[in-house]
Each structure stands twice: as structure tokens, then as C-alpha cells.
Scaffold this motif. Structure first.
Motif, mmCIF file in Angstrom:
data_model
loop_
_atom_site.group_PDB
_atom_site.id
_atom_site.type_symbol
_atom_site.label_atom_id
_atom_site.label_comp_id
_atom_site.label_asym_id
_atom_site.label_seq_id
_atom_site.Cartn_x
_atom_site.Cartn_y
_atom_site.Cartn_z
ATOM 1 N N GLN A 41 7.655 -52.924 -36.446
ATOM 2 C CA GLN A 41 8.155 -55.182 -35.393
ATOM 3 C C GLN A 41 6.510 -54.537 -34.728
ATOM 4 N N GLN A 42 6.667 -56.328 -34.275
ATOM 5 C CA GLN A 42 5.498 -56.048 -33.352
ATOM 6 C C GLN A 42 6.096 -55.869 -32.222
ATOM 7 N N ILE A 43 5.215 -55.173 -31.278
ATOM 8 C CA ILE A 43 5.260 -54.669 -29.615
ATOM 9 C C ILE A 43 4.388 -55.705 -28.626
ATOM 10 N N GLY A 44 3.633 -56.025 -29.596
ATOM 11 C CA GLY A 44 2.637 -56.370 -27.889
ATOM 12 C C GLY A 44 1.225 -56.590 -28.413
ATOM 13 N N LEU A 45 0.094 -56.958 -28.554
ATOM 14 C CA LEU A 45 -1.136 -57.261 -29.161
ATOM 15 C C LEU A 45 -2.374 -57.020 -28.060
ATOM 16 N N SER A 46 -3.086 -56.269 -29.173
ATOM 17 C CA SER A 46 -4.778 -55.448 -28.740
ATOM 18 C C SER A 46 -5.397 -56.316 -28.014
ATOM 19 N N GLY A 47 -6.302 -55.434 -26.755
ATOM 20 C CA GLY A 47 -7.293 -55.904 -26.016
ATOM 21 C C GLY A 47 -8.372 -54.872 -25.456
ATOM 22 N N SER A 48 -8.247 -54.927 -23.902
ATOM 23 C CA SER A 48 -9.440 -54.128 -23.633
ATOM 24 C C SER A 48 -9.114 -53.967 -22.470
ATOM 25 N N THR A 49 -7.931 -53.366 -21.973
ATOM 26 C CA THR A 49 -7.257 -53.164 -20.144
ATOM 27 C C THR A 49 -7.615 -52.036 -19.937
ATOM 28 N N GLY A 50 -7.809 -51.749 -19.025
ATOM 29 C CA GLY A 50 -7.968 -49.813 -18.579
ATOM 30 C C GLY A 50 -9.009 -49.428 -18.832
ATOM 31 N N ASN A 51 -9.704 -48.193 -18.922
ATOM 32 C CA ASN A 51 -10.314 -47.995 -19.525
ATOM 33 C C ASN A 51 -11.309 -47.758 -20.918
ATOM 34 N N SER A 52 -11.482 -48.479 -20.920
ATOM 35 C CA SER A 52 -11.998 -48.859 -22.488
ATOM 36 C C SER A 52 -13.193 -50.030 -22.153
ATOM 37 N N THR A 53 -13.609 -49.711 -23.164
ATOM 38 C CA THR A 53 -15.393 -50.378 -23.459
ATOM 39 C C THR A 53 -15.563 -51.659 -24.590
ATOM 40 N N GLY A 54 -14.591 -52.166 -25.097
ATOM 41 C CA GLY A 54 -14.150 -53.015 -25.869
ATOM 42 C C GLY A 54 -12.502 -52.771 -26.522
ATOM 43 N N PRO A 55 -12.729 -53.790 -26.986
ATOM 44 C CA PRO A 55 -11.066 -54.117 -27.674
ATOM 45 C C PRO A 55 -11.448 -53.254 -28.917
ATOM 46 N N HIS A 56 -9.990 -52.990 -28.421
ATOM 47 C CA HIS A 56 -9.894 -51.471 -29.758
ATOM 48 C C HIS A 56 -8.004 -51.386 -29.260
ATOM 49 N N LEU A 57 -7.492 -50.502 -30.010
ATOM 50 C CA LEU A 57 -6.351 -49.959 -29.540
ATOM 51 C C LEU A 57 -6.218 -48.198 -29.615
ATOM 52 N N HIS A 58 -6.130 -47.153 -28.497
ATOM 53 C CA HIS A 58 -5.597 -46.241 -28.291
ATOM 54 C C HIS A 58 -4.372 -45.597 -28.820
ATOM 55 N N PHE A 59 -4.005 -45.039 -29.871
ATOM 56 C CA PHE A 59 -2.564 -44.321 -29.975
ATOM 57 C C PHE A 59 -2.480 -43.050 -29.896
ATOM 58 N N GLU A 60 -1.486 -42.461 -29.917
ATOM 59 C CA GLU A 60 -1.083 -41.349 -29.394
ATOM 60 C C GLU A 60 0.000 -40.751 -29.943
ATOM 61 N N ALA A 61 0.422 -39.129 -30.448
ATOM 62 C CA ALA A 61 1.530 -39.140 -30.549
ATOM 63 C C ALA A 61 2.061 -38.108 -28.861
ATOM 64 N N ARG A 62 3.083 -37.553 -29.087
ATOM 65 C CA ARG A 62 3.546 -36.511 -28.207
ATOM 66 C C ARG A 62 4.590 -36.073 -28.315
ATOM 67 N N THR A 63 5.635 -35.304 -27.893
ATOM 68 C CA THR A 63 6.463 -33.843 -27.807
ATOM 69 C C THR A 63 6.604 -35.129 -26.326
#
Length: 275
Positions: A232-254
Motif C-alpha cells: 500500500q502506498q504510504i507516501g512519496l519520495s523526496g529529499s527532506t532532512g539531511n539529504s543530498t538529493g531525492p532518494h528513499l532511506h529505508f531501515e529495518a529495526r527491532t
């Protein structure tokens, strides 16, 4: 004065004439089924009675015997006809009963065939329903890339001055600004908003108890507490925050907190995603 009587007139019948007339009457009665022996005993005892040959009784007895044989033959014929009719009726009844039984058996066979067909149709419907539910569960439980058709541009634990911790706590997926970002699996939104260095970010608690994070979004399409399905779509990618250009930062956490990260590529692969 003397009276004279004409010859042959007013003469009383003689005894012989009367007896002959009586015998003739008996014979007549015998021909109609009346037995000749019904004659008066007094007449039979009369010694002056004429002989049987003179009265015709022999002929009467013979006629009576013939009539009895005819009646007996007629009775036998009637009995035979009655037996034939009874036999024909019994055969017809048996044939009708057999026909009725055959019709009942055919009806029972048809009903049984229809019952089996309906039972099989029900089984097929249930099998299809089970397959559909299984497919839906598979779809809901299946994992996806967060950006369809994308690939990793910066790996997990990469080092450099770009990260305050000195290493990359997730992976970066190539994504042009405004690309659709989807939930990698089914879960519940536990964070949706500004995340400091992550910019606009979303954190999901996954169905298996783990957590996933999506950072640097240009827009957010879900809210805290909302349930989302896999893909399911939850948002749109961009370059907000500490970013040098449009991309998606993805993490997996416990846990939902920073610092509980694990290898995102290994996480996705463990859920069947080709990364």
C-alpha cells in the motif's frame, strides 16, 4: 221323452287319453329342465300307467343328461375365461408395478446424481474460496520493495561524514522525487511526521513485530494508528532532512527507536524480496 246324443260329442275322455296327456306334460317339463321324477307318486303307483316307451320319458332323461353336460361345459369355459382374465390382470398389475419401480429407481438415481453433482460443485466452490483466501493471505503477507523496480545505491553500515554515527543505519533506494513509496509488508503506523535528520518519515510496526522506517519523504499519506497492507502506498519520495538529493532511506529495526537497526537487505530477503 227320450234324449239322444250325437256321436263323438260331449264324451268324457277315456282313462288312457288322460294318462297320455299327463305323460306328454311331464316330457315337456323335462325338456325345460324339470326332472321327470317329480310326477305324483299316486300316478306312478297306478298299475294302469303306460310304459316309459309310451310316455317318452327315456327321451326326456337323455335330453336332461345332454343339457347337464352342456351346462358343465359352459361352466368350465366360464371358469377358464375367468382364470385367463385373472391371469391377464395379474400380469398387467405386475408389469405396472415393475414399471413403477423402474421409474422410482430412475428417479432415485437422478436425485443421487444431482446430489453428488451439487456436492462436487460445493466442494469446488469451497476449494476456490480457500484458494482465494490463501492467495489473499499470501498477498497480504508478501513483502515488496519500498520503491517498485528500484535498487540499493548506498549499502548498510557504509561509513562517512554524512552520518552522525559514522555509519549508515539503513540503505538508500534510488527514487526520483515524487516516486510512490509503499509499505514493504502489512503493519500499523506508529510514527508519521517530521523526524529530524530523516526529514518527513514514517515508522511501521510490522505484523511479525519488527519495525521499518521510510525517510526523506516529500509527502506523507498515512497517520498514526492506521493499518496498512503490504504494497500500500504510504507516501512519496523526496529529499527532506539531511539529504543530498531525492532518494528513499529505508531501515529495518527491532524497536521503533533509532539505534535498533538491522541489515535491511537481509531483512527483505528473509521475507522473499529479491534485492
Amino acid at each position: 221323452m227320450a234324449f239322444t246324443r250325437a256321436t263323438g260329442k260331449h264324451r268324457a275322455p277315456s282313462r288312457l287319453t288322460r294318462r297320455s296327456a299327463r305323460a306328454a306334460g311331464v316330457a315337456a317339463l323335462a325338456t325345460t329342465g324339470v326332472i321327470g321324477s317329480l310326477a305324483s307318486p299316486a300316478a306312478a303307483a297306478d298299475s294302469g300307467s303306460p310304459k316309459a316307451t309310451e310316455t317318452g320319458l327315456t327321451r326326456t332323461i337323455a335330453l336332461n343328461a345332454t343339457l347337464a353336460e352342456q351346462i358343465e361345459a359352459q361352466a368350465r369355459a366360464q371358469e377358464q375365461r375367468a382364470e385367463a382374465v385373472a391371469k391377464a390382470e395379474a400380469e398387467a398389475a405386475a408389469a405396472a408395478k415393475a414399471k413403477a419401480e423402474k421409474a422410482k429407481a430412475k428417479a432415485r438415481a437422478k436425485a443421487e446424481a444431482e446430489r453428488k453433482a451439487e456436492a462436487r460443485a460445493k466442494e469446488i466452490r469451497e476449494e476456490k474460496a480457500r484458494a482465494a483466501r490463501a492467495a489473499e493471505r499470501t498477498r497480504l503477507n508478501a513483502f515488496h520493495l519500498p520503491v517498485a523496480g528500484s535498487y540499493v545505491t548506498t549499502g548498510y553500515k557504509s561509513g562517512g561524514a554524512l552520518w552522525s554515527s559514522g555509519s549508515h543505519s539503513g540503505v538508500d533506494f534510488r527514487a526520483a522525487s515524487g516516486s510512490s513509496v509503499v509499505a514493504v509488508g502489512a503493519g500499523t503506523v506508529v510514527e508519521a511526521g517530521w523526524g529530524g535528520a530523516y526529514g518527513n518519515n514514517i515508522v511501521l510496526r510490522m505484523a511479525d513485530g519488527t519495525y521499518t522506517q521510510y525517510g526523506h519523504l516529500s509527502s506523507i499519506g498515512v497517520s498514526v494508528g492506521q493499518s496498512v497492507t503490504s504494497g500500500q502506498q504510504i507516501g512519496l519520495s523526496g529529499s527532506t532532512g539531511n539529504s543530498t538529493g531525492p532518494h528513499l532511506h529505508f531501515e529495518a529495526r527491532t524497536t521503533p527507536e533509532y539505534g535498533s537497526d538491522m541489515d535491511p537487505v537481509g531483512y527483505l530477503r528473509s521475507h522473499g524480496v529479491n534485492v
